[in-house]
Structure formats: C-alpha cells, structure tokens
Design an enzyme around this catalytic site. Structure first.
Site, PDB file in Angstrom:
ATOM      1  N   LYS A 185       0.940  -1.169  -0.136  1.00 42.23           N
ATOM      2  CA  LYS A 185       0.056  -0.054   0.019  1.00 42.23           C
ATOM      3  C   LYS A 185       0.803   1.295  -0.008  1.00 42.23           C
ATOM      4  CE  LYS A 185      -1.124   2.544   2.777  1.00 42.23           C
ATOM      5  NZ  LYS A 185      -0.892   4.003   3.028  1.00 42.23           N
ATOM      6  N   THR A 196       9.034   1.295   1.473  1.00 42.84           N
ATOM      7  CA  THR A 196       7.913   2.282   1.344  1.00 42.84           C
ATOM      8  C   THR A 196       6.459   1.855   1.890  1.00 42.84           C
ATOM      9  OG1 THR A 196       6.824   3.725  -0.342  1.00 42.84           O
ATOM     10  CG2 THR A 196       7.082   1.551  -0.974  1.00 42.84           C
ATOM     11  N   ASN A 400      -5.122  15.690   0.359  1.00 43.11           N
ATOM     12  CA  ASN A 400      -4.558  15.901   1.786  1.00 43.11           C
ATOM     13  C   ASN A 400      -5.034  16.885   2.639  1.00 43.11           C
ATOM     14  OD1 ASN A 400      -2.051  14.135   1.769  1.00 43.11           O
ATOM     15  ND2 ASN A 400      -1.879  14.538  -0.149  1.00 43.11           N
TER      16      ASN A 400
END
Length: 405
Positions: A185, A196, A400
């Site tokens: 993910k 990551t 975000n």
C-alpha cells in the site's frame, strides 16, 4: 478510497498464486471508518524466516519499533497483523500498550508466540489506536484464514490508495519451482528512507534468515528507495518478507531467486508511484555521467522531488529550465557546458544552451504521454542512478487537505 481509480492503474489486480505455508484473513473492524475492510492477518507456518526493513524516521511508530526489536534469526510460526485508518504513531506509551495488547491477542487466537507477531498500522498520525476493536475481531480473523485470501489482505491495508497492489514471480531452482508474491500500500507521504509505506512479500522457498535480511535491504535500495511521490517520509514505512520454506527448495544465495525478488519489489514500487495521490503521469528520471553514483542519485532525487518539475509535467510543459534548476540545487558536482538533457529521445539542451535540434512542438507533444522519461547526462564520469516519480496535480492538494475529514 480516494475517489476515482488512478488513470495509471493496472487493468486489474493480478492473479497471485497461493504460497504453501501461508494463509490470510481480512475484515472490517471499524478502526476509523464503518463498513470498510481495514484489518488483515497473515499466518506463516512452522519454519518460516522473517526479514524486515523499516523507516529511519526519528518519529517512527510504535508498531515499527516493535517489529525492529523482534526481527531475528529464529525460524518458526509467525503472524503479520496490519490495520489501516490509524497509524499508531506519535501516541506515546498508549501506542506501545496497543501493540502489546494486539500481539497478545493474536498469540492467544493463533497459538503463535507473541514475539513472532509483527504488527503494522497506517493512517492518521497522533490519534490513539482503538486496538480493542481489532482485538474483538481476532477470533473471527483466525477462523477465516485461507490460502487464497491475499487480495482481501491487499485491500485491507489501503488508505488513500485507489487500487490494491500485487505482484508475483515464479523462479526455477534446480529444476523445481518456487513462488514469490507481494502486496503493498502506498499513495502519498512517499519518499522512502528504507522501503515504502507497507509492503509484504512471501515465498515458499527456504532461505537463511541473515542472508534474506541482507538481500532484502540490498534490493530495497534499488527499488523502493528510488521512488518518490511528494518527498515526505512516513512514520510507518515497513517492508516485511517471509520465506515459509514449504516448497523444500533452498534459495539462499541463488541469483535467479534474487532477480525474481527484485522484479516483484520493483513492480510494487512502480505501482505505488502510479497510484501517487492525484497522479496522471509516471515519470522516470535517468541520470548518467555523474562524478559518482552518489552524485547521480542526488540529481535524480532532486529532479524527482522538485514541485516545479512535477507541476510542469502535470501541465504538459517541456520546461527544461526546471530540470537545469534541479541539477544545480542538488549538491552534486555539475558543469554547465557538459550537461545534456533529453525528454524521451529528444535532445533538449547541451553544451550550456538549448540544443540546435530542439523542437518545442515535438517536446510538447511528447509531454502529453502518460509515461515520461527525463534523461540527464552530467558529462563528468561514470556515476549513474534512476528515480521514479509522478506529476503533481490539484488532486494531490484536495486529497491531503481533506485527509482527516
């Protein structure tokens, strides 16, 4: 999920083979959102070796610190328990208690020693993990364990991802096949300093644990440590790999196995970039001719992380001046008059100036593609590096700005 599926997504989740000695279960525990699959359990058979690489963030999460302490040479039954929605990071002693409670509950449900239970959490930072919701589901998870449950597991670990990520390779060793599968993910907060985000790789090969740990770290540096979406390193980055040994084939030191593992890891790394928050372009930065490999990496990452480069790519603008800027700020040795820049096969700049053959029309047409290669040759030596990134669009800000709502 973060709205529409990325335009760079693969057509479908790949058909991943079952791995002997491995079972999965996943379900909705309501960690943050109702009716969303958000917890997965992976059970590993007796004789499994586990290796891991983790974020080097100084604010890394409680699960990361616990996993770091547990990685060792033991080969026995093991379990991975992963939740999405809450990262259990910057949660102090409460976060440590949550990890301990979850590990103890997994041990009770599965019979696996708590010291062989590895947890990961991903999601919002700084909020206590409601671990009791996970603990309450462990009996159900254990009962649902199934060798074919890997796609559900891949979906359970997603946060702002728009598609689940999986990859597989089959390698022949001594006339016998071993399988490697992986899930990951990752979409935002991607600038790894280890691996990551969350990545889980499994093989039915037998492998010496110290050698597997070394191999995993080495390949990480050529794959996950060469990608970036937004230059931000997560508090939760975790890469765990398990070799169950159930095939009976020893892959320790085998170059074909190492190559197969690297293909799986690179595939997953590229999928993370293709799912970069708001991404519409997959970008490869190739740097050659540097004074050293380290200098080449500086240029590659400076270019890949530059908001100006990334927004130019989003706007399909062949603004090579921004690449010149990135080279100059990178800290690597550079000489204006030896530098050359290409967009794909198009020579853009050389010898301190725009190339006489440069065509703005052709460059603009090239930038309309969804896969872009920017090549920089510093003309100073043999150092080289590659990095992969994506463009920076309005959608990144939207995702975000609303992340906690």
């Amino acid at each position: 999920m973060a709205g529409p599926v990325s335009p760079l997504a693969p057509a479908a989740f790949p058909a991943l083979p079952e791995i002997a000695g491995l079972r999965f279960a996943s379900l909705a525990a309501g960690v943050r959102y109702a009716n969303r699959t958000d917890v997965m359990l992976a059970e590993l058979a007796e004789g499994s070796a586990v290796a891991g690489v983790f974020t080097r963030s100084s604010t890394r999460s409680a699960p990361v610190r616990d996993c770091e302490a547990k990685i060792g040479t033991q080969t026995s039954r093991a379990a991975f328990l992963v939740n999405s929605g809450n990262s259990n990071a910057f949660t102090g002693a409460a976060g440590e208690r949550s990890v301990a409670e979850i590990c103890a509950a997994v041990a009770q449900a599965t019979g696996i020693d708590a010291d062989r239970v590895y947890t990961s959490s991903t999601g919002v930072i700084g909020e206590p993990l409601p671990h009791e919701r996970i603990v309450a589901k462990l009996g159900e998870l254990n009962a649902a364990l199934d060798p074919s449950g890997i796609e559900g597991a891949a979906r359970a670990i997603m946060t702002t991802d728009t598609f689940p990520k999986g990859a597989t390779e089959t390698v022949e060793i001594g006339g016998r096949e071993v399988k490697i599968v992986g899930i990951a993910k990752g979409s935002g907060m991607i600038a790894p300093d280890m691996a990551t985000m969350l990545v889980y790789i499994f093989t039915d090969a037998k492998h010496d644990q110290p050698a597997l740990q070394s191999l995993l770290r080495e390949i990480t540096d050529r794959t996950f440590n060469c990608i970036t979406v937004d230059s931000d390193t997560s508090t939760s980055d975790t890469l765990l790999m398990a070799a169950t040994g159930a095939s009976g084939v020893d892959a320790t030191g085998n170059s074909d196995f190492a190559a197969g593992l690297e293909r799986v890891m690179l595939d997953l790394a590229h999928q993370v970039v293709r799912d970069g928050e708001g991404a519409t372009k997959f970008v490869e930065i190739r740097v050659t001719g540097a004074a050293s490999d380290a200098d080449a990496r500086k240029v590659a990452m400076a270019t890949a992380n530059s908001p100006l480069v990334k927004t130019a790519i989003a706007g399909e603008d062949p603004n090579w001046g921004r690449v010149v800027m990135a080279v100059g700020k990178s800290g690597a040795e550079a000489d204006r008059d030896r530098l050359s820049i290409r967009f794909g096969d198009l020579l853009v700049a050389e010898k301190g100036w725009v190339s006489p053959s440069y065509s703005e029309e052709k460059a603009a047409a090239y930038m309309k593609g969804d896969e872009i290669v920017i090549a920089v040759d510093l003309g100073l030596g043999t150092g080289e590096a590659v990095a992969w990134t994506c463009d920076l669009t309005h959608r990144y800000i939207e995702i975000n700005a609303d992340y906690r709502s």
